[in-house]
Design an enzyme around this catalytic site. Structure first.
Site, PDB file in Angstrom:
ATOM      1  N   LYS A   1      42.929  21.811 -21.845  1.00  0.00           N
ATOM      2  CA  LYS A   1      44.100  21.352 -21.782  1.00  0.00           C
ATOM      3  C   LYS A   1      43.913  19.790 -21.273  1.00  0.00           C
ATOM      4  CE  LYS A   1      49.025  22.356 -20.677  1.00  0.00           C
ATOM      5  NZ  LYS A   1      49.973  23.278 -20.012  1.00  0.00           N
TER       6      LYS A   1
ATOM      7  N   SER B   1      53.954  24.457 -22.833  1.00  0.00           N
ATOM      8  CA  SER B   1      53.399  23.219 -22.888  1.00  0.00           C
ATOM      9  C   SER B   1      52.039  23.362 -23.494  1.00  0.00           C
ATOM     10  CB  SER B   1      53.462  22.619 -21.821  1.00  0.00           C
ATOM     11  OG  SER B   1      52.394  23.196 -20.703  1.00  0.00           O
TER      12      SER B   1
ATOM     13  N   SER C   1      53.954  28.433 -20.310  1.00  0.00           N
ATOM     14  CA  SER C   1      53.087  27.494 -21.000  1.00  0.00           C
ATOM     15  C   SER C   1      51.767  28.281 -21.586  1.00  0.00           C
ATOM     16  CB  SER C   1      52.868  26.371 -20.374  1.00  0.00           C
ATOM     17  OG  SER C   1      54.140  25.571 -19.953  1.00  0.00           O
TER      18      SER C   1
END
Length: 463
Positions: free
Chosen positions: A80, A153, A177
């Site tokens: 990420k 997210s 997330s």
């Protein structure tokens, strides 16, 4: 053999370590697939082709010489774009941090590299890891249905493994997330206990709520990644000092005798498809020899609503160097959360802290009587992007979205999200097991046993 790009990570590395596949050829194939497919999915913020191929050549030489570092050696993965890397910028989904180059890798990245994993690049996320993607950055799309929510997210970290663009990814979870995109993309996501994985070099949303963890195609793959990234870290004094178990070995123990807590009333606030998945999970749990135990989950409505100002205060601190001085570069969602935090008084914040401590204690007591708790990921299955865009206007709907996720960030409990079925339209539905602090092994045992008995995790989108 299934298509190379859809192999589970451990299936891939077994072939690599046996000399039947080359890390260089696999990495080249992944880079070519990213070039061919990601224009449609848009999961990558940056691709590190040169450093990935260099790492693949090193892995190939070591493996040929018999120096196998472990189960991740030779596997192409991605992280990420909150995680610092020295070979690509870390923008955290923002415009305000675009171009930031770290002078060291995040601990989680360094540990992946030390384990022999090949970092393909950085995956997209919502702005600052909150709810919405910045308007100036193309959002990832769900490979199962482009008009449906990809999750937030860790959107890119959900889409890329599902689309065959990496064999595992690193995500973070502050309010759901890892779990939202794992459920939306039909992959397996492990949110460890708070502090189980170091946060050093991971740009924060809210440090006391942030969790770092693997997102992969199976519970065993997640176990292998977690074994590499978990553990104490001198660079992060909040990382737990507890020894790291052999998570992968634990997955062979099965689920027989594990006590699964179920609160039928708490689980009733789901739509029909999600309810059908939970019914099927209960059936499989009994088949696996798990004991179903009735529990009464503590009322979490207030703790869900408390999450927003709690997170807001922490994100305001995280962004104080650029907000409000560069307010115009922020999207409305993240800016609104920061403003909420800045408007929260010290007295209000202390009340949030006290309610959070009380709730955490009530959840802890549940694990005196059960090993795991069953929950959906969210109340409503496979929402469309259009429907999610209007979410913020309805407080009750926002609460329902978060009611099965954010409480376990507030309490710090570990969770595993598993593929559990599909809607009639072919969109994925996930579910969760939750465990007591530092009991990731129980989650992985149950997850592996469930996946041995079902094949939901082996189904892939038509690309």
């Amino acid at each position: 053999m299934s298509e190379l790009h859809f192999l589970e990570l451990l299936e891939l590395t077994r072939l690599i370590h046996a000399g039947k596949l080359s890390p260089v050829e696999v990495t080249e194939a992944q880079l070519q697939r990213i070039e061919n497919v990601d224009a449609d999915i848009s999961s990558y913020a940056a691709v590190s082709a040169d450093s990935a191929l260099e790492a693949a050549r090193q892995a190939e030489a070591e493996i040929r010489a018999g120096r196998i570092r472990g189960p991740l050696h030779g596997a192409p993965v991605a992280v990420k774009d909150l995680c610092w890397t020295t070979d690509a910028p870390t923008a955290a989904g923002t415009v305000v941090r675009s171009g930031f180059m770290a002078d060291e890798d995040a601990t989680v990245v360094r540990r992946l590299r030390d384990a022999g994993a090949i970092i393909l690049g950085k995956l997209k996320l919502t702005e600052g890891a909150y709810t919405d993607h910045h308007a100036d950055i193309a959002a990832p799309k769900n490979p199962w249905g482009r008009s449906h929510w990809v999750g937030a997210s860790s959107s890119g970290s959900g889409a890329a493994p599902a689309a065959g663009l990496c064999y595992a990814a690193i995500g973070t979870d502050t309010g759901g997330s890892i779990r939202f995109p794992s459920g939306a993309n039909s992959i397996t996501g492990l949110k460890g206990t708070w502090g189980r994985v170091s946060r050093h070099g991971v740009f924060p949303l809210a440090p006391t709520l942030d969790h770092v963890g693997p997102m992969a195609r199976s519970a065993r793959d997640a176990a292998a990644v977690m074994g590499a990234i978990a553990g104490a870290d001198l660079l992060d004094p909040t990382a737990t000092l507890a020894p790291v178990p052999d998570y992968l070995a634990e997955t062979s123990k099965g689920a027989k005798g594990l006590r699964l807590g179920i609160d039928a009333k708490w689980l009733s606030d789901v739509d029909g498809p999600a309810g059908a998945v939970l019914d099927e999970v209960r059936r499989v749990a009994v088949q696996l020899g798990m004991d179903l135990v009735e529990i009464a989950f503590p009322d979490s409505r207030q703790i869900v609503m408390d999450w927003f100002p709690q997170c807001g205060v922490e994100v305001a601190v995280a962004h104080e160097g650029t907000y409000p001085s560069r307010q115009g570069e922020y999207g409305p969602s993240l800016a609104g959360l920061i403003e909420l935090g800045r408007a929260t008084s010290g007295l209000e914040y202390q009340k949030l802290v006290l309610r959070r401590v009380d709730f955490t204690g009530r959840v802890r007591r549940l694990f005196e009587d059960v090993d795991l708790i069953l929950a959906p990921v969210q109340s409503f299955s496979a929402p469309t992007c259009e429907w999610m865009a209007g979410l913020g206007v309805n407080v009750e709907t926002v609460r329902r979205l978060h009611q099965y996720t954010s409480p376990f960030d507030s309490s710090g409990n570990p969770t595993i999200t598993l593929p559990g079925g599909f809607t009639s339209g072919g969109l994925p539905i996930g579910f969760q097991f939750i465990a007591g602090h530092l009991e990731e092994s129980l989650l992985l045992r149950a997850g592996a046993a469930f996946q041995d008995a079902t094949d939901w995790h082996r189904r892939h989108p038509q690309m």
